[in-house]
Design a protein around this motif. Structure first.
Motif, PDB file in Angstrom:
ATOM      1  N   PHE A  10       0.864  -1.343   0.136  1.00 23.53           N
ATOM      2  CA  PHE A  10      -0.004  -0.141  -0.054  1.00 23.53           C
ATOM      3  C   PHE A  10       0.867   1.289  -0.139  1.00 23.53           C
ATOM      4  N   CYS A  11       1.820   1.225   0.730  1.00 20.61           N
ATOM      5  CA  CYS A  11       2.927   2.450   0.933  1.00 20.61           C
ATOM      6  C   CYS A  11       3.746   2.594  -0.262  1.00 20.61           C
ATOM      7  N   ALA A  12       3.990   1.498  -1.112  1.00 23.62           N
ATOM      8  CA  ALA A  12       4.687   1.931  -2.381  1.00 23.62           C
ATOM      9  C   ALA A  12       3.676   2.221  -3.391  1.00 23.62           C
ATOM     10  N   VAL A  13       2.469   1.943  -3.326  1.00 21.02           N
ATOM     11  CA  VAL A  13       1.406   2.501  -4.482  1.00 21.02           C
ATOM     12  C   VAL A  13       1.166   4.049  -3.982  1.00 21.02           C
ATOM     13  N   VAL A  14       1.032   4.360  -2.874  1.00 20.42           N
ATOM     14  CA  VAL A  14       1.202   5.861  -2.471  1.00 20.42           C
ATOM     15  C   VAL A  14       2.387   6.568  -3.073  1.00 20.42           C
ATOM     16  N   ASP A  15       3.455   5.963  -2.576  1.00 19.41           N
ATOM     17  CA  ASP A  15       4.819   6.807  -2.769  1.00 19.41           C
ATOM     18  C   ASP A  15       5.003   6.782  -4.276  1.00 19.41           C
ATOM     19  N   GLN A  16       4.798   5.724  -5.255  1.00 18.99           N
ATOM     20  CA  GLN A  16       4.815   5.776  -6.487  1.00 18.99           C
ATOM     21  C   GLN A  16       3.857   6.656  -6.988  1.00 18.99           C
ATOM     22  N   GLY A  17       2.450   6.472  -6.830  1.00 19.61           N
ATOM     23  CA  GLY A  17       1.463   7.347  -7.281  1.00 19.61           C
ATOM     24  C   GLY A  17       0.928   6.475  -8.461  1.00 19.61           C
ATOM     25  N   SER A  18       1.254   5.056  -8.552  1.00 18.05           N
ATOM     26  CA  SER A  18       0.855   4.358  -9.618  1.00 18.05           C
ATOM     27  C   SER A  18       1.120   2.814  -9.283  1.00 18.05           C
ATOM     28  N   PHE A  19       0.267   1.841  -9.683  1.00 22.61           N
ATOM     29  CA  PHE A  19       0.271   0.671  -9.582  1.00 22.61           C
ATOM     30  C   PHE A  19       1.477  -0.032 -10.323  1.00 22.61           C
ATOM     31  N   HIS A  20       1.646   0.346 -11.540  1.00 25.80           N
ATOM     32  CA  HIS A  20       2.663  -0.127 -12.290  1.00 25.80           C
ATOM     33  C   HIS A  20       4.103   0.021 -11.741  1.00 25.80           C
ATOM     34  N   LYS A  21       4.151   1.230 -11.559  1.00 25.70           N
ATOM     35  CA  LYS A  21       5.459   2.001 -10.868  1.00 25.70           C
ATOM     36  C   LYS A  21       5.913   0.948  -9.570  1.00 25.70           C
ATOM     37  N   ALA A  22       4.854   0.964  -8.642  1.00 23.87           N
ATOM     38  CA  ALA A  22       5.098   0.303  -7.403  1.00 23.87           C
ATOM     39  C   ALA A  22       5.292  -1.300  -7.622  1.00 23.87           C
ATOM     40  N   LEU A  33      -0.358  -6.922  -7.270  1.00 31.03           N
ATOM     41  CA  LEU A  33      -0.451  -5.836  -6.276  1.00 31.03           C
ATOM     42  C   LEU A  33      -1.749  -5.482  -6.207  1.00 31.03           C
ATOM     43  N   SER A  34      -2.509  -5.004  -7.312  1.00 36.18           N
ATOM     44  CA  SER A  34      -3.689  -4.799  -7.327  1.00 36.18           C
ATOM     45  C   SER A  34      -4.800  -5.536  -6.277  1.00 36.18           C
ATOM     46  N   LEU A  35      -4.417  -6.703  -6.479  1.00 32.76           N
ATOM     47  CA  LEU A  35      -5.600  -7.807  -5.765  1.00 32.76           C
ATOM     48  C   LEU A  35      -5.209  -7.671  -4.293  1.00 32.76           C
ATOM     49  N   SER A  36      -3.678  -7.481  -4.017  1.00 31.22           N
ATOM     50  CA  SER A  36      -3.434  -7.234  -2.628  1.00 31.22           C
ATOM     51  C   SER A  36      -4.108  -6.020  -1.858  1.00 31.22           C
ATOM     52  N   ILE A  37      -4.302  -4.842  -2.733  1.00 32.39           N
ATOM     53  CA  ILE A  37      -4.706  -3.721  -2.294  1.00 32.39           C
ATOM     54  C   ILE A  37      -6.294  -3.623  -2.064  1.00 32.39           C
ATOM     55  N   LYS A  38      -6.696  -4.433  -2.958  1.00 33.07           N
ATOM     56  CA  LYS A  38      -8.361  -4.699  -3.239  1.00 33.07           C
ATOM     57  C   LYS A  38      -8.832  -5.521  -1.788  1.00 33.07           C
ATOM     58  N   LYS A  39      -8.006  -6.615  -1.612  1.00 31.47           N
ATOM     59  CA  LYS A  39      -8.244  -7.398  -0.465  1.00 31.47           C
ATOM     60  C   LYS A  39      -8.062  -6.363   0.786  1.00 31.47           C
ATOM     61  N   LEU A  40      -6.803  -5.799   0.929  1.00 32.09           N
ATOM     62  CA  LEU A  40      -6.922  -4.903   1.970  1.00 32.09           C
ATOM     63  C   LEU A  40      -7.909  -3.810   2.305  1.00 32.09           C
ATOM     64  N   GLU A  41      -8.540  -3.373   1.138  1.00 37.31           N
ATOM     65  CA  GLU A  41      -9.655  -2.405   0.884  1.00 37.31           C
ATOM     66  C   GLU A  41     -10.927  -3.111   1.621  1.00 37.31           C
ATOM     67  N   THR A  42     -11.136  -4.441   1.108  1.00 44.37           N
ATOM     68  CA  THR A  42     -12.264  -5.143   1.664  1.00 44.37           C
ATOM     69  C   THR A  42     -12.189  -5.745   3.021  1.00 44.37           C
ATOM     70  N   GLU A  43     -10.958  -5.895   3.585  1.00 46.80           N
ATOM     71  CA  GLU A  43     -10.734  -6.230   4.997  1.00 46.80           C
ATOM     72  C   GLU A  43     -11.193  -4.981   5.657  1.00 46.80           C
ATOM     73  N   LEU A  44     -10.609  -3.929   5.297  1.00 46.30           N
ATOM     74  CA  LEU A  44     -10.955  -2.587   6.345  1.00 46.30           C
ATOM     75  C   LEU A  44     -12.313  -2.220   5.885  1.00 46.30           C
ATOM     76  N   ALA A  45     -12.898  -2.423   4.864  1.00 45.17           N
ATOM     77  CA  ALA A  45     -14.274  -1.845   4.641  1.00 45.17           C
ATOM     78  C   ALA A  45     -14.386  -0.533   4.112  1.00 45.17           C
ATOM     79  N   GLU A  67       0.018   7.174   6.866  1.00 47.83           N
ATOM     80  CA  GLU A  67       1.153   7.679   8.110  1.00 47.83           C
ATOM     81  C   GLU A  67       1.231   6.736   9.184  1.00 47.83           C
ATOM     82  N   SER A  68       0.244   5.984   9.611  1.00 47.31           N
ATOM     83  CA  SER A  68       0.485   4.718  10.545  1.00 47.31           C
ATOM     84  C   SER A  68       1.338   3.692  10.015  1.00 47.31           C
ATOM     85  N   ALA A  69       1.165   3.237   8.804  1.00 49.23           N
ATOM     86  CA  ALA A  69       2.210   2.375   8.113  1.00 49.23           C
ATOM     87  C   ALA A  69       3.410   2.611   8.168  1.00 49.23           C
TER      88      ALA A  69
END
Length: 81
Positions: A10-22, A33-45, A67-69
């Motif tokens: 998640f931090c890598a996507v934010v830092d890079q501003g892009s799924f491909h770059k991350a 990567l996209s699947l991992s982020i989707k899973k995280l979003e689903t878990e956190l709702a 920030e927490s991460a």
């Protein structure tokens, strides 16, 4: 359950501003990567990232998680270099 790998991704996507770059920086495929982020979003709702034409931006909740991460990763690095 959320794990440290998901936070790192998640931090890598934010830092890079892009799924491909991350994905390149993490040495994983963009779909994985996209699947991992989707899973995280689903878990956190919550939606963590806004997918915009200019790139990826964190939502307000995404900013809080980012920030927490960052703090978690810094503390881990200090304990386990």
């Amino acid at each position: 359950a959320m794990d440290l790998r998901q936070l790192k991704y998640f931090c890598a996507v934010v830092d890079q501003g892009s799924f491909h770059k991350a994905a390149d920086a993490l040495n994983i495929s963009p779909p994985a990567l996209s699947l991992s982020i989707k899973k995280l979003e689903t878990e956190l709702a919550v939606i963590l990232l806004e997918r915009k034409p200019g790139g990826i931006l964190p939502t307000s909740f995404g900013n809080c998680l980012y920030e927490s991460a960052q703090q978690i990763q810094a503390k881990r690095a200090a304990v386990d270099p």
